[in-house]
Write a protein that holds these residues in place. Structure first.
Motif, PDB file in Angstrom:
ATOM      1  N   CYS A 293       0.827  -1.241  -0.195  1.00 44.43           N
ATOM      2  CA  CYS A 293       0.056  -0.096   0.061  1.00 44.43           C
ATOM      3  C   CYS A 293       0.785   1.325  -0.021  1.00 44.43           C
ATOM      4  N   ILE A 297      -1.928   4.880   2.661  1.00 39.54           N
ATOM      5  CA  ILE A 297      -2.519   4.388   3.865  1.00 39.54           C
ATOM      6  C   ILE A 297      -2.443   5.716   4.805  1.00 39.54           C
ATOM      7  N   GLY A 300      -3.763   5.479  10.140  1.00 37.94           N
ATOM      8  CA  GLY A 300      -3.379   4.335  10.382  1.00 37.94           C
ATOM      9  C   GLY A 300      -4.123   3.803  11.631  1.00 37.94           C
ATOM     10  N   TRP A 303      -7.590   2.562  10.871  1.00 38.50           N
ATOM     11  CA  TRP A 303      -7.604   1.150  10.185  1.00 38.50           C
ATOM     12  C   TRP A 303      -7.133   0.133  11.405  1.00 38.50           C
ATOM     13  N   LEU A 306     -10.296  -0.788  13.065  1.00 36.69           N
ATOM     14  CA  LEU A 306     -11.236  -1.743  12.104  1.00 36.69           C
ATOM     15  C   LEU A 306     -10.848  -3.169  12.048  1.00 36.69           C
ATOM     16  N   VAL A 307      -9.351  -3.181  11.806  1.00 35.36           N
ATOM     17  CA  VAL A 307      -8.718  -4.706  11.730  1.00 35.36           C
ATOM     18  C   VAL A 307      -9.116  -5.538  13.023  1.00 35.36           C
ATOM     19  N   THR A 367      -1.720  -5.268  11.695  1.00 35.09           N
ATOM     20  CA  THR A 367      -1.504  -4.314  12.769  1.00 35.09           C
ATOM     21  C   THR A 367      -0.259  -3.638  13.165  1.00 35.09           C
ATOM     22  N   LEU A 370       0.620  -0.614  10.915  1.00 29.66           N
ATOM     23  CA  LEU A 370      -0.472   0.552  11.003  1.00 29.66           C
ATOM     24  C   LEU A 370      -0.243   1.157  12.324  1.00 29.66           C
TER      25      LEU A 370
END
Length: 416
Positions: A293, A297, A300, A303, A306-307, A367, A370
């Protein structure tokens, strides 16, 4: 900021891939070596995994803080790889020497098994702490070198993390199936040390031929990274505490699902190797996805949230489908022709492990880049934040493994 060339990037990526390969060779070899000391594979595996992760956490945290003050970063990485190779090579010989020296003490403590195991644990921990701490230092050191040259840290941390874990995956697979059987434990350690020395040599040659440009560069301030604003220390610590919990749940899932899979696949060395390989492969694939990516991104930490939600959802789905796993296993054997030869058994083991472990571990692999990319670029303390995040996540993993294996599963059972 001056960017490194494609040649330099390639050399660094290859070196870190080799470093991950060697690390897992050591881990598998040490489990076998310390089984001889403990007389039990269960104690040996627990000791090696605990010492391994503790060393990684110690090295990443201490060197992460240390590396932010230095300029000649690549030379530090070269010295780390040399140190890993030399101490990893010395460990089997030191263990043989110490076993002879403490034999009278072992005999004396035979009537006191708890005390005897404590002495063995401390001895094993002391032998492994230096090489594993050096291993843990490599990611914040190399991450510091690359991150300060690019306006997006997340993608490059993801690539480093993925390549190192892919190397570990191959190392686990090769060692478990071929290396020890073909060459024995001592020769396998020599091969792993040679791989570390090769990684160090590649980087050293690159520095000599191309010239290291990391001598006089300054770390960019957070505003230079293109992020909206620097992160407050309290916010950073809150995010890192969540990352600790993420590491805890990752190893809790590993212990639980490997326990479940062992009831279906058996508890052979090959089954364990395949399950561990799939666990590492999923994490590496997640890191590689983030690495692809690159600069796309943003936000982070959003996200990351969400992960984590997705991990919880996939975890629940897995337990709901638990009862159909034996049926899937039998169906795969029917599909493969019911043969007991390895050519038919191993693909079934790989498919079952992939179905159960890969979705979860892929998400966990997302993770690390991010979180570290978000915090490192906003704080300006690149090495410190990468090292601290890695250390806390690893400490969480240690707690998750011990808590699940010794408290939760015996108390609540596997599913609950």
């Amino acid at each position: 900021m001056s960017h490194v060339s494609k040649t330099e990037l390639t050399v660094l990526y290859v070196a870190f891939l080799l470093s991950g390969f060697a690390g897992l060779v050591y881990e598998v070899v040490w489990i076998r070596l310390f089984t001889g000391l403990f007389g039990s594979s269960t104690y040996a595996v627990s000791t090696v995994l605990t010492a391994f992760m503790a060393g990684l956490a110690l090295g990443s945290y201490s060197f992460g803080k240390f590396i932010d003050r230095l300029k000649v970063i690549l030379l530090i990485y070269v010295l780390l790889e040399l140190g890993i190779g030399l101490t990893g090579l010395a460990l089997p010989f030191l263990l043989d020497l110490i076993k002879e020296e403490i034999r009278p003490l072992i005999v004396l403590l035979m009537p006191y098994p708890a005390l005897l195991n404590a002495v063995r644990f401390l001895l094993s921990f002391g032998l492994m702490i230096i090489p594993t701490a050096l291993m843990g230092a490599t990611l914040p050191v190399l991450g510091r070198f690359l991150v300060r040259r690019y306006q997006s840290a997340t993608g490059y941390i993801g690539r480093l993390y993925a390549l190192n874990t892919f190397g570990a995956t191959v190392g686990c697979l090769v060692t478990g199936f071929w290396l020890i059987n073909l060459f024995g434990l001592t020769m396998s350690s020599i091969i792993a040390a040679s791989v570390n020395l090769t990684a160090a040599s590649l980087v050293l040659i690159m520095m000599r031929l191309i010239g290291s440009r990391d001598h006089h560069e300054q770390t960019p301030s957070p505003s230079e990274w293109g992020e909206s604003e620097p992160i407050a220390p309290q916010t950073a610590m809150f995010i890192l505490s969540l990352f600790f919990l993420s590491g805890l749940t990752a190893l809790a899932y590993e212990v639980i699902w490997m326990r479940i899979l062992s009831l279906i696949l058996g508890s052979s060395t090959y089954a364990f190797t395949i399950m561990l390989t799939m666990f590492l492969l999923g994490i590496a694939s997640g890191g590689a996805f983030i690495g692809r990516c690159r600069t796309r991104i943003q936000h982070g930490i959003f996200w990351f949230g969400l992960v984590e939600l997705a991990i919880g959802f996939v975890g629940f789905i897995g337990f709901v489908l638990l009862n159909v796993l034996p049926e899937i296993f039998l169906s795969l054997f029917v599909w493969m022709g019911y043969g007991l030869e390895w050519s038919k058994v191993l693909p079934v083991y790989f498919i079952m492990s992939a179905l159960v472990l890969f979705p979860l571990t892929f998400l966990f692999g997302l993770t690390f880049p991010l979180v570290t990319g978000y915090i490192a670029t906003r704080s300006g303390k690149i090495g410190t934040m990468i090292g601290t995040a890695y250390a806390l996540n690893t400490c969480g993993a240690i707690c998750g493994s011990l808590l699940t294996g010794f408290v939760l599963v015996p108390w609540l059972g596997t599913v609950r």
